[in-house]
Enzyme design. Structure first.
Site, PDB file in Angstrom:
ATOM      1  N   HIS A  58       1.838  -7.674  -6.134  1.00 46.58           N
ATOM      2  CA  HIS A  58       0.793  -6.501  -5.547  1.00 46.58           C
ATOM      3  C   HIS A  58      -0.265  -7.329  -5.091  1.00 46.58           C
ATOM      4  CE1 HIS A  58       2.899  -2.746  -7.652  1.00 46.58           C
ATOM      5  NE2 HIS A  58       3.840  -3.548  -7.217  1.00 46.58           N
ATOM      6  N   GLU A  60      -3.243  -6.474  -5.739  1.00 48.90           N
ATOM      7  CA  GLU A  60      -4.302  -6.770  -6.892  1.00 48.90           C
ATOM      8  C   GLU A  60      -3.891  -8.086  -7.764  1.00 48.90           C
ATOM      9  OE1 GLU A  60      -3.753  -2.009  -6.716  1.00 48.90           O
ATOM     10  OE2 GLU A  60      -2.499  -3.945  -6.061  1.00 48.90           O
ATOM     11  N   CYS A  88      -1.424   0.825  -9.750  1.00 49.03           N
ATOM     12  CA  CYS A  88      -0.248   1.150 -10.338  1.00 49.03           C
ATOM     13  C   CYS A  88      -0.594   0.933 -11.846  1.00 49.03           C
ATOM     14  CB  CYS A  88       0.828   0.603 -10.123  1.00 49.03           C
ATOM     15  SG  CYS A  88       0.975  -1.186 -10.283  1.00 49.03           S
ATOM     16  N   CYS A  91      -0.813  -3.008 -12.408  1.00 48.24           N
ATOM     17  CA  CYS A  91      -2.289  -3.486 -11.725  1.00 48.24           C
ATOM     18  C   CYS A  91      -3.368  -3.241 -12.573  1.00 48.24           C
ATOM     19  CB  CYS A  91      -2.453  -3.221 -10.220  1.00 48.24           C
ATOM     20  SG  CYS A  91      -0.817  -3.968  -9.317  1.00 48.24           S
TER      21      CYS A  91
END
Length: 159
Positions: A58, A60, A88, A91
């Protein structure tokens, strides 16, 4: 003339949006992240799950790794992360563990958001660290980027 915090947030969010466009060009969900320390970008990433065939890639997470490498510490005190979509649970947990000071995100994620929508991991008082959160910065362009991406992927282009 000195910029307001709102103007600073918008400037860095635009960089995160630029990064999100790279994800889209690579066939991934257009989410971008930028990490800033002392008014310097030390992490800039976009979703790379498809590109790396890695469920943890992801924006992040990739940006956190870059920032930690830059600072030479996993403790990212004094850092702010700008993300185009509300993080999410994975993260959000990583942001807490990374000890960032602040999270600024664009649009909310009612299906998987863990920073106020479904959960609030980054402000959970049961954890040993919490982040200051500023939601909704450039929310409309962030949401439009995602909506356009998914519309293109639907059969008949969402018609």
């Amino acid at each position: 003339m000195e910029q307001t915090q709102s103007q600073i947030d918008e400037r860095y969010m635009r960089l995160a949006i630029d990064a999100a466009h790279i994800a889209e060009e690579n066939g991934d969900v257009p989410i971008g992240a930028v990490i800033v320390y002392q008014d310097q970008v030390i992490g800039r990433a976009y979703n790379q799950r498809e590109q790396l065939t890695d469920p943890t890639a992801h924006a992040e997470i990739v940006a956190l790794t870059q920032a930690a490498t830059f600072i030479e510490s996993w403790r990212l005190h004094g850092c702010t992360i700008y993300v185009t979509l509300e993080p999410c649970p994975m993260c959000a947990g990583a942001l807490v563990l990374g000890r960032l000071d602040r999270l600024v995100y664009g649009c909310t994620d009612p299906k998987a958001g863990a920073c106020g929508s479904l959960y609030d991991i980054v402000r959970d008082e049961r954890l040993n660290h919490r982040l200051e959160v500023t939601p909704g910065v450039l929310a409309d362009p962030c949401a439009k980027l995602l909506q356009d991406f998914f519309r293109k992927r639907r059969p008949n282009n969402g018609a």
